[in-house]
Design an enzyme around this catalytic site. Structure first.
Site, PDB file in Angstrom:
ATOM      1  N   GLY A 208     -41.217   7.719 -14.629  1.00  0.00           N
ATOM      2  CA  GLY A 208     -40.912   9.340 -14.638  1.00  0.00           C
ATOM      3  C   GLY A 208     -40.046  10.640 -14.928  1.00  0.00           C
ATOM      4  CG  ASN A 209     -39.225  14.084 -15.706  1.00  0.00           C
ATOM      5  OD1 ASN A 209     -39.204  15.091 -15.185  1.00  0.00           O
ATOM      6  ND2 ASN A 209     -40.486  14.061 -16.516  1.00  0.00           N
ATOM      7  CE1 TYR A 210     -33.220  11.033 -12.239  1.00  0.00           C
ATOM      8  CE2 TYR A 210     -32.385  11.123 -13.945  1.00  0.00           C
ATOM      9  CZ  TYR A 210     -32.833  10.393 -13.218  1.00  0.00           C
ATOM     10  OH  TYR A 210     -32.248   9.279 -12.316  1.00  0.00           O
ATOM     11  CB  SER A 211     -39.231  17.566 -13.823  1.00  0.00           C
ATOM     12  OG  SER A 211     -39.535  18.584 -13.685  1.00  0.00           O
ATOM     13  CB  ALA A 276     -40.150  17.508 -17.145  1.00  0.00           C
TER      14      ALA A 276
END
Ligand code: CTP
Length: 695
Positions: A208-211, A276
């Site tokens: 995943g990502n930090y969005s 994102a």
């Protein structure tokens, strides 16, 4: 905006209860009806008498009126109100509201409330950060209430921290914002993607990502608050969306987001793709938790669909597509490449190189790139950035409809044929894009609006110029401009045009950010630029009508006078009554003053009877103008300081000299005497009348 709104104000037992008095005053000043409901302990902090005096209504505290025994109906209050504010809200009341503990009239009123509820907590910093308070606030937010976070500062305990009730004027501003729901995007449907996507590795792990989703949620809220229907397709985030016009579709993976977006897009007018999206997902998703092995591990990834590119392929001519680019280097270059590749209409670039921009934070600093150019914005809250982006999107539709419907568009602006220009050459080296935008926005504001209910044929429109010169500008959007306004009337039966009004306003101070809409609400003037421009428009229309029929422009001149009266607190010296004889205020105030009626009659005699007949019957036309000058003389004698009389002679000087150079010496004598009294500074010009022997 709050005019006529019915507000229940719940006051609880906190030191900050004293601020409730100011809150009531501000609400009443805004035109709201306020019904105060207090908890029993609130009475220890502020007297009901104070609040009932300020609100003009008895304060309710008990279930029954102790005098009459009548029931104070919380049910009726719940139906009556347009909004409820609980300010200050103590930890105890927050707990009772969250838990439904209905042991006082305030909480029963809250539980019966059909209208939106705003809650402004106030307490000591430790109480505010205690997990139980935090949980109660979350529960209340989850119910759809609007929590107005406490501010930081010195608290009653003399400790410093978060817990101060938000200042009353900020609470009122929040309420106004809530009720100021614009309707300009009504009928539009916007798709927004937001947040990250999670790509499962196994049941407990993901890529995943930090969005945080904050940017996309703010965009969705902004579109909805402007009247649009919104479909918000969101990845896993811990955010709520409050607006009823937002349909939220929660997804987890890129493929789920793709399916949802593709299904919704055909019925939408635009999509804003702020998610994102993970570009890759694990090629295999384990059904059981993967076990640790002794060696290294390789995770094979496969590509996810590109949602933006897929929507770009199916986009029709009436749909618009907005993308985001988050770059760590070569931002603009990469963003433009994405704009092309994904067939976007514009792309919002945020660079991780900028402090305060990107994932997680509440602020963002963006550059909007189109095929035509770029606009850079300063660091702002994500809410403000959302406003800029949505406004930019909205303008695309406005432009589209203007192109599509040229006939309707031109029929809108009927009265004026204005040439609008903005010259920024004095302020070199600043963002030139903002000046171009402002010029366009002014042109649209002046020319594409119906200022009267009259019908004007093309040939009847008033020729006028609005020439702005920027004296100073700073990057926060503050402007100081001068404005030359001029209008003219064609003279009947000739190709000659005569100036009907001409004036240079030396300083107009206002604030304008790129893509701001220019709005004008006559009953609520809060934008100095549009107030000034609307003032001159009504003045021009009114004066033009004064030249067509005796005192014919009263309706519109009175509107200009109203604007001048109602703009006194806009803080611009040009509006200040009694401060000068040649500012906006005194020009219209003098012009509409009874003592100046002769000068209004002069406008008719001079222009319509005089100039119009000049070429048909020289002597007749001149007679009317001579009588006009006599009226001017009377106005001058009755109100010698009125600037308009002098101003008129200034911009008419050549015309007057030309006309009177051709008349008899008797006529010359009286006219020159009058004009020299009114405007002695032009005596050398008036002397030409005597000297020229053209008769
Ligand atoms: N986007 C999308 N679907 C994807 C990837 C991106 O809809 N699978 C959208 C994003 O929401 C954003 C825009 O495309 O509006 C650009 O996203 P970004 O991740 O910057 O672009 P990529 O094409 O993935 O390029 P890269 O990651 O290589 O920079």
């Amino acid at each position: 905006m709050l005019e006529g709104k019915k507000i229940v104000l719940g006051v609880t037992g906190s030191i900050a209860a004293y601020k409730a008095a100011l809150l009531v005053r501000l609400l009443v000043k805004e035109g709201a009806e306020v019904q105060v409901v207090m908890t029993p302990s609130a009475k220890e902090f502020i007297t009901p008498l104070t609040l009932s005096t300020l609100s003009g209504r008895p304060v309710l505290c008990d279930f029954f009126n102790s005098g009459s025994g009548a029931w104070n109906s919380h049910v009726e209050l719940g139906l009556w109100a347009d909004a409820m504010i609980v300010a200050p809200a103590t930890a105890s009341t927050l707990g009772k509201m969250a838990g439904g503990v209905a042991d006082n009239l305030l909480v029963t009123t809250y539980l019966s409330m059909k209208a939106p509820v705003f809650i402004a907590p106030a307490m000591d910093l430790d109480m505010y950060s205690h997990p139980s308070t935090v949980r109660n606030v979350e529960i209340l937010k989850g119910f759809g209430n609007h929590v107005i976070e406490a501010a930081e500062g010195e608290l009653a305990s003399h400790l410093n921290g978060k817990g101060r009730m938000e200042e009353p004027h900020n609470i009122v501003a929040r309420l106004k914002e809530f009720f100021s729901v614009g309707e300009d995007m009504k009928g539009m449907k916007i798709l927004v993607t937001a947040g990250p996507t999670y790509e499962k590795i196994d049941p407990v792990r993901f890529v995943g990502n930090y969005s945080s989703g904050k940017m996309g949620f703010s965009i969705a809220e902004e579109c909805a608050s402007r009247g649009a229907d919104v479909v918000l397709v969101s990845g896993p985030v811990s955010l709520d969306c409050k607006h009823p016009a937002i349909k939220r579709v929660d997804v987890e993976s890129a493929r789920e987001m793709y399916d949802a977006a593709m299904a919704e897009f055909p019925s939408c007018d635009a999509a804003v793709l702020s998610a994102a999206v993970a570009d890759y997902r694990p090629a295999v998703q384990a059904t059981e938790k993967m076990k640790r092995n002794s060696g290294a591990m390789t995770l094979e990834l496969e590509a996810n669909p590109d949602i933006a590119a897929a929507l770009g392929k199916v986009k029709t001519g009436r749909q618009r597509l907005v993308g985001f680019a988050l770059e760590t280097c070569n931002g603009e270059e990469n963003a433009i490449a994405k704009l092309e590749k994904k067939n976007l209409d514009f792309i919002v670039l945020n660079s991780l190189e900028d402090k305060g921009a990107g994932f997680g934070c509440d602020t963002n600093k963006v550059t909007i790139l189109t095929r035509e150019g770029k606009s850079e914005y300063p660091l702002k809250s994500k809410k403000e950035v959302a406003k800029d982006i949505v406004q930019r999107l909205f303008r695309l539709f406005v432009l589209f409809f203007l192109l599509l419907l040229p006939l309707q568009a031109s029929a809108d602006g009927e009265e004026l044929k204005a040439v609008v220009s903005l010259n920024a050459s004095k302020v070199q080296g600043t963002n030139s894009e903002v000046f171009k935008q402002l010029e366009e926005a002014l042109d649209e504001f002046i020319n594409n609006r119906k200022w009267t209910s009259n019908t004007y044929e093309e040939v009847e429109r008033i020729d006028c110029n609005f020439s702005f010169v920027v004296n100073s500008y700073s990057n926060d959007g503050s402007f100081d401009c001068s404005l030359m306004v001029q209008s003219s009337r064609p003279i009947f039966g000739s190709s000659y045009s005569s100036t009907a009004f001409k004036y240079e306003d030396k300083s107009i101070k206002f604030s304008y950010q790129q893509f701001d809409r220019l709005e004008f609400i006559e009953e609520n003037l809060d934008n100095n630029l549009t107030a000034v421009v609307a003032f001159y428009i009504y003045l021009i229309i009114g004066m033009d009508m004064d030249t067509m029929g005796e005192l014919g422009g009263s309706e519109f001149l009175n509107r200009a006078l109203n604007i001048a009266n109602n703009s006194q607190n806009l803080g611009d010296a040009g509006w200040k009554a009694g401060s000068s004889n040649n500012n906006r205020y005194s020009i219209i105030d003098d012009y509409m003053n009874g003592a100046m009626e002769p000068i209004r009659k002069m406008m008719y005699k001079y222009h319509r009877l005089g100039l119009d007949t000049m070429f048909k019957d020289a002597a007749g036309g001149r007679k009317e103008i001579t009588e006009g000058v006599a009226l001017m003389k009377k106005a001058y004698e009755d109100r010698p300081l009125a600037y308009f009389t002098k101003l008129f002679t200034e911009y008419k000087v050549d015309e007057i000299v030309n006309i009177y150079s051709k008349c008899t010496s008797d006529e010359k004598k009286s006219v020159v005497e009058t004009l020299s009294n009114i405007n002695p500074s032009l005596s050398s010009e008036w002397d030409k009348i005597t000297k020229n022997n053209n008769y």
